[in-house]
Design a protein around this motif. Structure first.
Motif, PDB file in Angstrom:
ATOM      1  N   ALA A 107       0.809  -1.221   0.000  1.00 28.01           N
ATOM      2  CA  ALA A 107       0.000   0.000   0.000  1.00 28.01           C
ATOM      3  C   ALA A 107       0.844   1.274   0.000  1.00 28.01           C
ATOM      4  O   ALA A 107       0.900   1.990  -0.999  1.00 28.01           O
ATOM      5  N   ILE A 108       1.531   1.546   1.112  1.00 30.11           N
ATOM      6  CA  ILE A 108       2.143   2.871   1.313  1.00 30.11           C
ATOM      7  C   ILE A 108       3.016   3.286   0.119  1.00 30.11           C
ATOM      8  O   ILE A 108       2.963   4.418  -0.343  1.00 30.11           O
ATOM      9  N   ARG A 109       3.809   2.332  -0.371  1.00 31.73           N
ATOM     10  CA  ARG A 109       4.726   2.683  -1.451  1.00 31.73           C
ATOM     11  C   ARG A 109       3.974   3.164  -2.700  1.00 31.73           C
ATOM     12  O   ARG A 109       4.477   3.989  -3.449  1.00 31.73           O
ATOM     13  N   ASN A 110       2.766   2.620  -2.892  1.00 36.87           N
ATOM     14  CA  ASN A 110       1.977   3.055  -4.053  1.00 36.87           C
ATOM     15  C   ASN A 110       1.311   4.413  -3.824  1.00 36.87           C
ATOM     16  O   ASN A 110       0.880   5.066  -4.767  1.00 36.87           O
ATOM     17  N   TRP A 111       1.183   4.808  -2.546  1.00 35.28           N
ATOM     18  CA  TRP A 111       0.527   6.085  -2.252  1.00 35.28           C
ATOM     19  C   TRP A 111       1.431   7.261  -2.631  1.00 35.28           C
ATOM     20  O   TRP A 111       0.944   8.334  -2.972  1.00 35.28           O
ATOM     21  N   VAL A 112       2.744   7.029  -2.514  1.00 37.44           N
ATOM     22  CA  VAL A 112       3.692   8.152  -2.611  1.00 37.44           C
ATOM     23  C   VAL A 112       3.659   8.849  -3.977  1.00 37.44           C
ATOM     24  O   VAL A 112       3.461  10.065  -4.030  1.00 37.44           O
ATOM     25  N   PRO A 113       3.818   8.110  -5.106  1.00 34.31           N
ATOM     26  CA  PRO A 113       3.848   8.832  -6.382  1.00 34.31           C
ATOM     27  C   PRO A 113       2.525   9.514  -6.723  1.00 34.31           C
ATOM     28  O   PRO A 113       2.514  10.525  -7.433  1.00 34.31           O
ATOM     29  N   MET A 114       1.419   9.005  -6.192  1.00 36.80           N
ATOM     30  CA  MET A 114       0.108   9.568  -6.556  1.00 36.80           C
ATOM     31  C   MET A 114      -0.057  10.988  -6.052  1.00 36.80           C
ATOM     32  O   MET A 114      -0.795  11.776  -6.641  1.00 36.80           O
ATOM     33  N   GLN A 115       0.645  11.330  -4.942  1.00 35.96           N
ATOM     34  CA  GLN A 115       0.461  12.684  -4.394  1.00 35.96           C
ATOM     35  C   GLN A 115       1.007  13.769  -5.324  1.00 35.96           C
ATOM     36  O   GLN A 115       0.663  14.939  -5.172  1.00 35.96           O
ATOM     37  N   ASP A 116       1.827  13.375  -6.313  1.00 29.20           N
ATOM     38  CA  ASP A 116       2.356  14.367  -7.258  1.00 29.20           C
ATOM     39  C   ASP A 116       1.373  14.670  -8.389  1.00 29.20           C
ATOM     40  O   ASP A 116       1.513  15.678  -9.071  1.00 29.20           O
ATOM     41  N   THR A 117       0.430  13.754  -8.611  1.00 28.90           N
ATOM     42  CA  THR A 117      -0.433  13.931  -9.789  1.00 28.90           C
ATOM     43  C   THR A 117      -1.904  14.083  -9.432  1.00 28.90           C
ATOM     44  O   THR A 117      -2.689  14.551 -10.245  1.00 28.90           O
ATOM     45  N   THR A 118      -2.280  13.649  -8.229  1.00 22.75           N
ATOM     46  CA  THR A 118      -3.718  13.570  -7.919  1.00 22.75           C
ATOM     47  C   THR A 118      -3.968  14.144  -6.533  1.00 22.75           C
ATOM     48  O   THR A 118      -3.072  14.219  -5.702  1.00 22.75           O
TER      49      THR A 118
ATOM     50  N   PRO B  83      -6.120   3.012  -3.271  1.00 23.50           N
ATOM     51  CA  PRO B  83      -4.986   2.088  -3.375  1.00 23.50           C
ATOM     52  C   PRO B  83      -4.820   1.278  -2.080  1.00 23.50           C
ATOM     53  O   PRO B  83      -4.585   1.848  -1.022  1.00 23.50           O
ATOM     54  N   VAL B  84      -4.955  -0.026  -2.194  1.00 26.23           N
ATOM     55  CA  VAL B  84      -4.883  -0.921  -1.027  1.00 26.23           C
ATOM     56  C   VAL B  84      -4.207  -2.232  -1.415  1.00 26.23           C
ATOM     57  O   VAL B  84      -4.024  -2.522  -2.601  1.00 26.23           O
ATOM     58  N   GLY B  85      -3.897  -3.052  -0.412  1.00 20.48           N
ATOM     59  CA  GLY B  85      -3.461  -4.420  -0.652  1.00 20.48           C
ATOM     60  C   GLY B  85      -4.673  -5.300  -0.954  1.00 20.48           C
ATOM     61  O   GLY B  85      -5.833  -4.896  -0.747  1.00 20.48           O
ATOM     62  N   ASP B  86      -4.387  -6.498  -1.408  1.00 23.84           N
ATOM     63  CA  ASP B  86      -5.434  -7.407  -1.871  1.00 23.84           C
ATOM     64  C   ASP B  86      -6.459  -7.757  -0.778  1.00 23.84           C
ATOM     65  O   ASP B  86      -7.622  -8.013  -1.072  1.00 23.84           O
ATOM     66  N   ASP B  87      -6.045  -7.727   0.496  1.00 20.08           N
ATOM     67  CA  ASP B  87      -6.963  -8.150   1.573  1.00 20.08           C
ATOM     68  C   ASP B  87      -8.136  -7.186   1.769  1.00 20.08           C
ATOM     69  O   ASP B  87      -9.076  -7.527   2.492  1.00 20.08           O
ATOM     70  N   GLN B  88      -8.077  -5.998   1.156  1.00 14.98           N
ATOM     71  CA  GLN B  88      -9.167  -5.027   1.343  1.00 14.98           C
ATOM     72  C   GLN B  88     -10.211  -5.072   0.230  1.00 14.98           C
ATOM     73  O   GLN B  88     -11.186  -4.314   0.243  1.00 14.98           O
ATOM     74  N   ARG B  89     -10.016  -5.961  -0.732  1.00 20.07           N
ATOM     75  CA  ARG B  89     -10.893  -5.998  -1.913  1.00 20.07           C
ATOM     76  C   ARG B  89     -12.372  -6.146  -1.529  1.00 20.07           C
ATOM     77  O   ARG B  89     -13.235  -5.422  -2.016  1.00 20.07           O
ATOM     78  N   GLN B  90     -12.656  -7.081  -0.633  1.00 22.22           N
ATOM     79  CA  GLN B  90     -14.052  -7.351  -0.287  1.00 22.22           C
ATOM     80  C   GLN B  90     -14.696  -6.147   0.420  1.00 22.22           C
ATOM     81  O   GLN B  90     -15.864  -5.839   0.207  1.00 22.22           O
ATOM     82  N   HIS B  91     -13.899  -5.460   1.248  1.00 22.16           N
ATOM     83  CA  HIS B  91     -14.435  -4.272   1.930  1.00 22.16           C
ATOM     84  C   HIS B  91     -14.793  -3.175   0.927  1.00 22.16           C
ATOM     85  O   HIS B  91     -15.758  -2.432   1.127  1.00 22.16           O
ATOM     86  N   LEU B  92     -14.005  -3.075  -0.139  1.00 24.61           N
ATOM     87  CA  LEU B  92     -14.300  -2.024  -1.126  1.00 24.61           C
ATOM     88  C   LEU B  92     -15.538  -2.385  -1.951  1.00 24.61           C
ATOM     89  O   LEU B  92     -16.299  -1.501  -2.342  1.00 24.61           O
TER      90      LEU B  92
END
Ligand code: TYM
Length: 333
Positions: free
Chosen positions: A22-33, A143-152
């Motif tokens: 999760a966290i690592r994928n959050w970082v680049p998004m803050q530059d564009t979104t 953006p989450v890990g696979d374990d959160q799919r059902q919650h979404l």
């Protein structure tokens, strides 16, 4: 328009699984979104947290997120309990979601274990609060890990039922973003269980504040098998521990599991594990150092989180007010 929301529980120090999934994928998004990231303390108390520990872990989590590259200037970074709209919208969603939907949540079944009756009511309705976290901002990318799919999926069911019941097109559809080789990092002790902050065994996970020696030691003791590494990924299908370690090395070195196997095929774990430990230490040591540095000034950390909460509140309060108008509550003013 896109708006990103994601959250992490301060129920321990973030693990390598949280980081890579999760966290690592959050970082680049803050530059564009437009990005909103939240330390979800209200979720953490669905299981008992000793007060002093909750406080320390909330700061530790915030420090870890900043150390991993989130910038309170580029994104909205805050603590969930500071923004009342989460709990308020969470209540309204308790009244939208159906008990039957919640009964199907596999994470509740896992966390409640055998004695369901003894689990907190909060743990049961937790996915409704998670839906509120996202929808209070009209966020549509999560953006989450696979374990959160059902919650979404459940969050989308809530949004859809609300829109349908009240005849509106108010809450957006949420797109889960579940990325890459590390969407599911497994326990170092059991390759069929996910790596988790709350696993009773510290040996099962790498924590982002583990020392270099602790990282090397945990990798050395990680469960593996006596076979050498194969030259193709399919041959790892029945070797979950081996596949997990290959996936971790691929993720931290920014390559693919296939490329890792191309380099290490024919080696046993005696040779592979030191290479993995070195790569992890090189990647994580600077994060740990920055995290410790930030924790030396808790006042500055708290101030940054309070500024984040003001920004978050300014977005969420009007959306909550509109939700309540739609439902027919008497306007406060
Ligand atoms: P939490 O705190 O358990 O985990 C935070 C994030 O890390 C991911 N993750 C993993 N990814 C790969 N491998 C693993 N072993 C692993 N363990 C955890 C999680 O998928 C998550 O993305 N319910 C959420 C927090 C939350 C939330 C939200 C997330 C509350 N509200 C709204 C998104 C949107 C949770 O308990 O995450």
């Amino acid at each position: 328009m896109q708006r990103v929301f994601s959250g992490i529980q301060p129920s321990g120090v973030p693990t390598l699984g949280n980081y890579l999934g999760a966290i690592r994928n959050w970082v680049p998004m803050q530059d564009t979104t437009d990005c909103i990231y939240c330390v979800v303390d209200l979720h953490a108390v669905t299981a008992f947290q000793a007060p002093a520990q909750l406080l320390a872990q909330t700061r530790e989590m915030a420090a870890a997120l900043i150390a991993c590259g989130l910038s309170p200037e580029k994104c909205v970074l805050f603590v969930q309990s500071h923004v009342p709209a989460h709990a308020q919208l969470g209540w309204l969603f308790n009244c939208v979601a159906r008990i039957g939907w919640l009964n199907r949540m596999t994470q509740f079944k896992d966390k409640a274990g055998k004695d369901r009756e003894a689990a907190s009511a909060g743990l049961f309705v937790y996915p409704n609060l998670m839906a509120a976290d996202i929808l209070a901002y009209h966020a549509n990318v999560v953006p989450v890990g696979d374990d959160q799919r059902q919650h979404l999926e459940l969050a989308n069911d809530i949004a859809q039922k609300f829109n349908h019941d009240y005849g509106v097109d108010f809450f957006p559809r949420i797109e889960p973003m579940i990325q890459g080789v590390a969407a599911r990092v497994m326990s170092l002790r059991d390759g069929t269980k996910k790596m988790s902050k709350s696993d009773p065994s510290d040996q099962s996970r790498i924590n982002l504040n583990d020392s270099d020696d602790a990282i090397a030691d945990k990798i050395k003791r990680a469960k593996t098998d006596p076979d050498v590494l194969p030259d193709n990924l399919a041959a790892l299908d029945a070797r979950p521990e081996a596949r997990n370690l290959v996936g971790i090395l691929a993720a931290v070195t920014g390559t693919t599991p296939e490329a890792v196997l191309a380099e290490h095929a024919g080696k046993g774990f005696g040779a592979f594990k030191p290479a993995l430990a070195d790569a992890l230490v090189a990647h994580l040591a600077p994060i740990r150092a920055e995290m410790n540095h930030l924790l030396q000034d808790p006042g500055a950390l708290d101030a940054a989180l309070r500024r984040g909460a003001e920004k978050a509140d300014a977005i969420a309060a009007p959306i909550l007010a509109r939700t309540m108008d739609i439902m027919g509550f008497l306007p406060r003013r």
